[in-house]
Design an enzyme around this catalytic site. Structure first.
Site, mmCIF file in Angstrom:
data_model
loop_
_atom_site.group_PDB
_atom_site.id
_atom_site.type_symbol
_atom_site.label_atom_id
_atom_site.label_comp_id
_atom_site.label_asym_id
_atom_site.label_seq_id
_atom_site.Cartn_x
_atom_site.Cartn_y
_atom_site.Cartn_z
ATOM 1 N N GLU A 1 -18.013 -116.174 -88.666
ATOM 2 C CA GLU A 1 -17.656 -115.352 -87.501
ATOM 3 C C GLU A 1 -16.141 -115.173 -87.385
ATOM 4 O O GLU A 1 -15.579 -115.257 -86.305
ATOM 5 C CB GLU A 1 -18.237 -115.956 -86.227
ATOM 6 N N ASP B 1 -29.607 -118.919 -84.200
ATOM 7 C CA ASP B 1 -28.550 -119.417 -83.324
ATOM 8 C C ASP B 1 -29.100 -119.843 -81.979
ATOM 9 O O ASP B 1 -28.874 -119.161 -80.988
ATOM 10 C CB ASP B 1 -27.483 -118.330 -83.150
ATOM 11 N N GLU C 1 -26.610 -121.549 -73.748
ATOM 12 C CA GLU C 1 -26.158 -120.196 -74.048
ATOM 13 C C GLU C 1 -27.296 -119.185 -73.988
ATOM 14 O O GLU C 1 -27.187 -118.135 -73.361
ATOM 15 C CB GLU C 1 -25.497 -120.169 -75.432
#
Lengths: 661, 661
Positions: free
Chosen positions: B278, B357, B385
């Site tokens: 990333e 993820d 998240e």
């Protein structure tokens, strides 16, 4: 003393006022008659041109009866402050005006004419702006917003006016900006964002001297300064317990604040207000109408000749997407039509040109046709929030022209109804090319010229811009520029949201496609696509009734999918993918075809631009070329997302078997 | 000197160590034997408990042969630094450990037992952690990021460690945090974000003293300090021209930097590295493998006994959604399996538990079963998240337990394979309740306990947490809490993305639904829903081949929709909406049913919580109640968006005729 022409900072593009544009004027003998600050501006312009091109300029006719090629003078009686007349006879071109601004506009008219201004003889022409107010709203913040940056919806760098938390100390570039605006006829600027944040609220009071400094350098170009203010200013700045527009203390506070503004800026233009809109404070909090809110500010401004521009962009931005009875498109009309006739003479209702928010295609706002007893200003968006953010070429002249020529009833066009002026959200910033994309300068220029003459042919304006910006361009260059720009709005429309339905952009920043990005949102922005069809039923018979906000014949025309223009079909109707358009195509095939076409057109425009490399200075050519790469990438992304989305949803294959993912 | 128990700042919740949890210990006569810093910690704990509840604590047995209720002592030979044994006979409970940490864990074991620790007699039990490393990664930044805030993916206020641009001056709360971690068995913390920004890069060198200050207060709780570092540090901090891991100067730079780190923090744990991921720098830039990158850091740490945790989260985050041959799920396996056996002994490969993820449901990463010659750490995400961001109750114990008990082959569970440790992204911040949602404390506690014993029954851990956090709770309260938490993960799964397909969240912040939010994105996160069906074909026969990354029997089981477990069906297969699940339901009806059920379950949980108002202190009750309101609003939004999306797309009506928009 003639006012010196502003010195552009190193590397800043002269836009549509390159020195060579003044060649014809600068080689002549010119007499300037009259006095006043703007006459000094005119004198400075001519003097600078003469310095470059060998002509001469004087302020008093020589007693020996010498003749002049150009006479620029005050003296006309009846042309208003901004009008001018011109004629050519006996080898002399004469421009006459009643006021300084008229004389300056007359000079720029001669500049535009170039050699033709000095050729042969021609009869007197009179020019006056159709609209008294031709304004740019800058959505500039003083403080840099952590997410929005400094200029909200700005794609041309930081603010021209504000840097390092205050008004720029060096305002030479603002002077140059004022000069550019004068050259296309813009006469007013609001210097801060309509979303007035905490820092910017103070410009009205303890920081008005910063606004005054800006006003001082714009004034010689005939550009008046306006300020966006917070409706809550009496609370936020004045410490009052209320901002109720009928409260005496509140009215007194505004009266006193306004008096001080005019002390600092005697020719201050007025206030711009976004109230009860997207979280901004407004009169609703106190149970008052928007007319009451606007009129309070109008009363404060009235003694000084100022105007309040009150935005009509009021709608429920916390709508439940499940609620199909609420239609954002209706909101401005529903809120404001009942108030027609209640606004003070110096309160201008500023209406976005379409009912939604500057989409690439919207119908003209029905509100504009429904407030005969209210001074209206029409607002367009030069900054390309939804039209490619100055990474895509999208010349908006044709769109604005369509809007301005639209007639709600036969009697009056939008351009005629906009008695309160034409306003654009500015696309300019501190970028070396002013507008990010060098070709986006054409939007700013076109806006000014259409504001002067709303019935102008936008194509002629485009050629005017090309002629000024690229003086002495060979035909291949001017043809290439014309080709790149002329059809660019329709090209953009082709590869983005189809048939007037709008949105389908990435939420928040609004760049790039997201078909469902605003579909389940609180913003009132839906397309209702399902496996069978798409579009918003806004008919009276079966939909939200929005079509009924128009007078005939539009109400009838929009009411039925049979008569609704293709380009607005999905704005007004929910139809099946198989529905046949007037073009003869099914909706789904139209979607596929236009998206393939749009990309092909960008490819072609890129090719044309590449072929002009020998004719354009390298920096400008490279900037545009690089943006074409991004435009093409983005257009392909739009094409593929939109086509894939509708293929997956409809299951209808492309008739021509092209690649859909 | 006994170490004083940390003083909690006013208003900060004691979480699972309220004073009343120490009642049983605090009322006894206790003898503590041995010496060393952690024995002083144990002494301080017991002394504080005695102060409150009237017991006594001594460090040397009285010569008169007095008896003790509790004897805590070093002396066991073979339990390692962290193990302890305990027994009760003749009215004395004895805890014996080989090292200070073991003794501290033994004390907290007695605290958990409460009165049972002092009742009857019971035979010697031995406790040792199954995993040596039980670690929290804090994604905390020193500087506040304008968009991400201070803690990336943090939902519990600012950082516990960093404030005002530096390590907090007052570290008393960090001490209290260390104590909470010790009480659930966590023994390591990485104190900064794996995305190492410019400011934070300097923690490694000129700002290491700030890290040392934190390490100093965590040490007495047996918590080692680790640091996330930038692979580009030799360039960014050292001014070298390269960060090539095979370059001698680079290796020397890391060696010297690491030597200085250990000068400041002699028991420093090691580095955490997110490389080539990333946008973070990594060895790929120099044509080196990740083993070469990791081993360079391992070599620098090796002389000092440190470890590098090298994250396996490497994938193409700029994927073209049109490219169906690339499958993000495959990436970690494809990148790392070829490197098995190449990593140094003190290089730990840190693998996310699933291949994507931290979605609410993913298969267990096949990489975990495929690196027998590599020390692996498994990473889970306590910060929610993708599981409600601590506004929703989502107790992750059952999910983590499923992961840890999963056996790639019969021989070894994930818990057994995680020889390099279990790591969680922390959900704690400077919020008064530590975790934003007070009930999210249960996730932090459960993580620690499962890291200690991966085969523990998570439900027992939950009751342990309830027992500690709400000591002496009446049955109605403990039952209510258990009910609110126990099924909350499955409830969350029901109202969000169905059947393992994942994503469908708002891009960027990841809160709330957007079915197509990641569908046309570069992130490799797709569901491929069209009018006929949905899901990602990851079979070997017709899909991306991901299913083949598993050993048998999983490869075969996942390969076919007939044998693939329902909850992962859309992760592995693209099926029609009419496809019949093992449950007997059609996929589309399953989607509708689970979404209605999920919302009903939240409504019920909210009701249960409301009924506990008389038993929970008002501040905590109100905080949870308010979050239930948001959870319910959000769950309804999820339900309606998902159901509407699939109804519009499939055209299949709900069998039960419920409202779909």
């Amino acid at each position: 003393m003639p006012l010196p022409v502003p010195a552009l900072p190193e590397g800043v593009d002269p836009a549509w006022l390159p020195p060579a544009a003044f060649r014809a004027v600068g080689g002549r003998r010119t007499l300037i008659r009259g006095s006043g600050p703007l006459v000094e501006t005119v004198h400075g312009e001519v003097a600078e041109a003469c310095r470059r091109f060998g002509g001469r300029v004087v302020r008093e006719a020589r007693p020996d009866g010498a003749t002049y090629d150009l006479v620029l003078g005050l003296g006309a009686d009846d042309l208003g402050d901004e009008g001018f007349s011109c004629a050519r006879a006996d080898g002399t071109t004469t421009v006459t005006a009643s006021g300084g601004r008229g004389l300056l506009y007359g000079l720029f008219h001669v500049v535009r004419l170039g050699e033709a201004a000095f050729t042969g003889g021609w009869a007197r022409q009179t020019h006056r702006p159709a609209l008294d107010l031709r304004m740019l709203d800058h959505w500039d913040n003083v403080a840099v917003h952590p997410v929005m940056g400094q200029v909200e919806r700005g794609y041309a760098g930081g603010s021209l006016f504000w840097a390092d938390g205050r008004a720029r100390g060096d305002l030479e570039r603002v002077r140059a900006y004022g000069r550019l605006l004068a050259a296309c006829g813009i006469n007013a600027v609001a210097v801060n964002n309509v979303n007035v944040h905490e820092t910017e609220a103070h410009l009205l009071t303890d920081r008005i001297h910063e606004v005054a400094a800006i006003a001082d350098v714009l004034r010689p170009y005939g550009v008046a300064t306006h300020l966006s203010v917070s409706f809550a200013a009496p609370v936020v700045l004045g410490g009052l317990p209320t901002a109720d527009p009928l409260d005496e203390a509140v009215r007194d506070w505004w009266g006193e604040a306004t008096r001080r503004v005019y002390e600092a800026i005697p020719d201050f233009g007025g206030y711009v207000v976004k109230a009860d809109s997207e979280g901004q404070p407004g009169p609703f909090a106190y149970g008052r109408s928007h007319a009451e809110g606007a009129n309070m500010l109008a009363a404060a401004l009235e003694p000084f000749g100022g105007t309040v521009h009150w935005r009509a962009f009021v709608y429920n931005h916390r709508q439940d997407w499940r609620d199909r009875t609420t239609d954002r498109a209706r909101a401005a009309y529903d809120h404001f039509v009942p108030l027609d006739g209640e606004f003070a003479a110096n309160a201008v209702l500023q209406v976005k040109h379409g009912p939604m928010d500057f989409q690439v295609r919207e119908p003209v706002s029905p509100l504009i046709g429904a407030m005969p007893r209210t001074r209206l200003a029409v607002e367009v968006q030069a900054t390309q929030e939804y039209t490619g953010q100055q990474r895509h070429v999208c010349w908006l002249g044709p769109m604005w022209s369509e809007v301005l020529r639209f007639r709600h009833e036969p009697e009056a066009s939008v351009g005629e109804r906009a008695r309160g002026g034409l306003v654009a959200v500015s696309n300019a910033g501190d970028d070396p090319f002013w507008t990010g994309h060098p070709l986006a300068q054409a939007n700013l220029y076109t806006f000014g010229r259409l504001a002067w003459r709303p019935d102008a042919d936008p194509c002629e304006v485009l050629d005017e811009w090309i002629g000024l910006t690229f003086p002495e361009a060979p035909e291949r260059l001017s043809d290439g520029l014309h080709a790149a720009l002329d059809g660019s709005w329709r090209t953009y429309e082709k590869y983005t949201a189809p048939l007037g339905v709008g949105w389908m952009v990435q939420p928040g920043h609004h760049y790039g496609p997201s078909v469902d990005g605003y579909e389940y949102s609180p913003w009132g922005t839906y397309h209702f696509a399902d496996r069978d069809g798409i579009g918003v039923d806004r008919s009276v018979a079966s939909g939200t009734g929005y079509a009924g906000q128009y007078a005939k014949p539009w109400a009838e025309l929009y009411e039925s999918p049979d008569t609704c223009p293709d380009e607005l079909l999905l704005f007004f109707h929910h139809v099946s993918y198989g529905h046949t358009l007037h073009s003869g195509k099914a909706v789904i095939q139209h979607i596929y075809d236009t998206h393939f076409e749009g990309v092909a057109e960008v490819e072609e425009a890129r090719r044309v631009w590449a072929g002009l490399a020998d004719l354009v200075e390298p920096g400008r050519h490279a900037r545009v070329a690089e943006r074409y790469e991004e435009q093409l990438r983005s257009a392909r992304e739009w094409r593929d997302q939109i086509n894939s989305y509708f293929f997956r949803k409809s299951g209808v294959p492309d008739e021509r078997g092209r690649r859909i993912y």
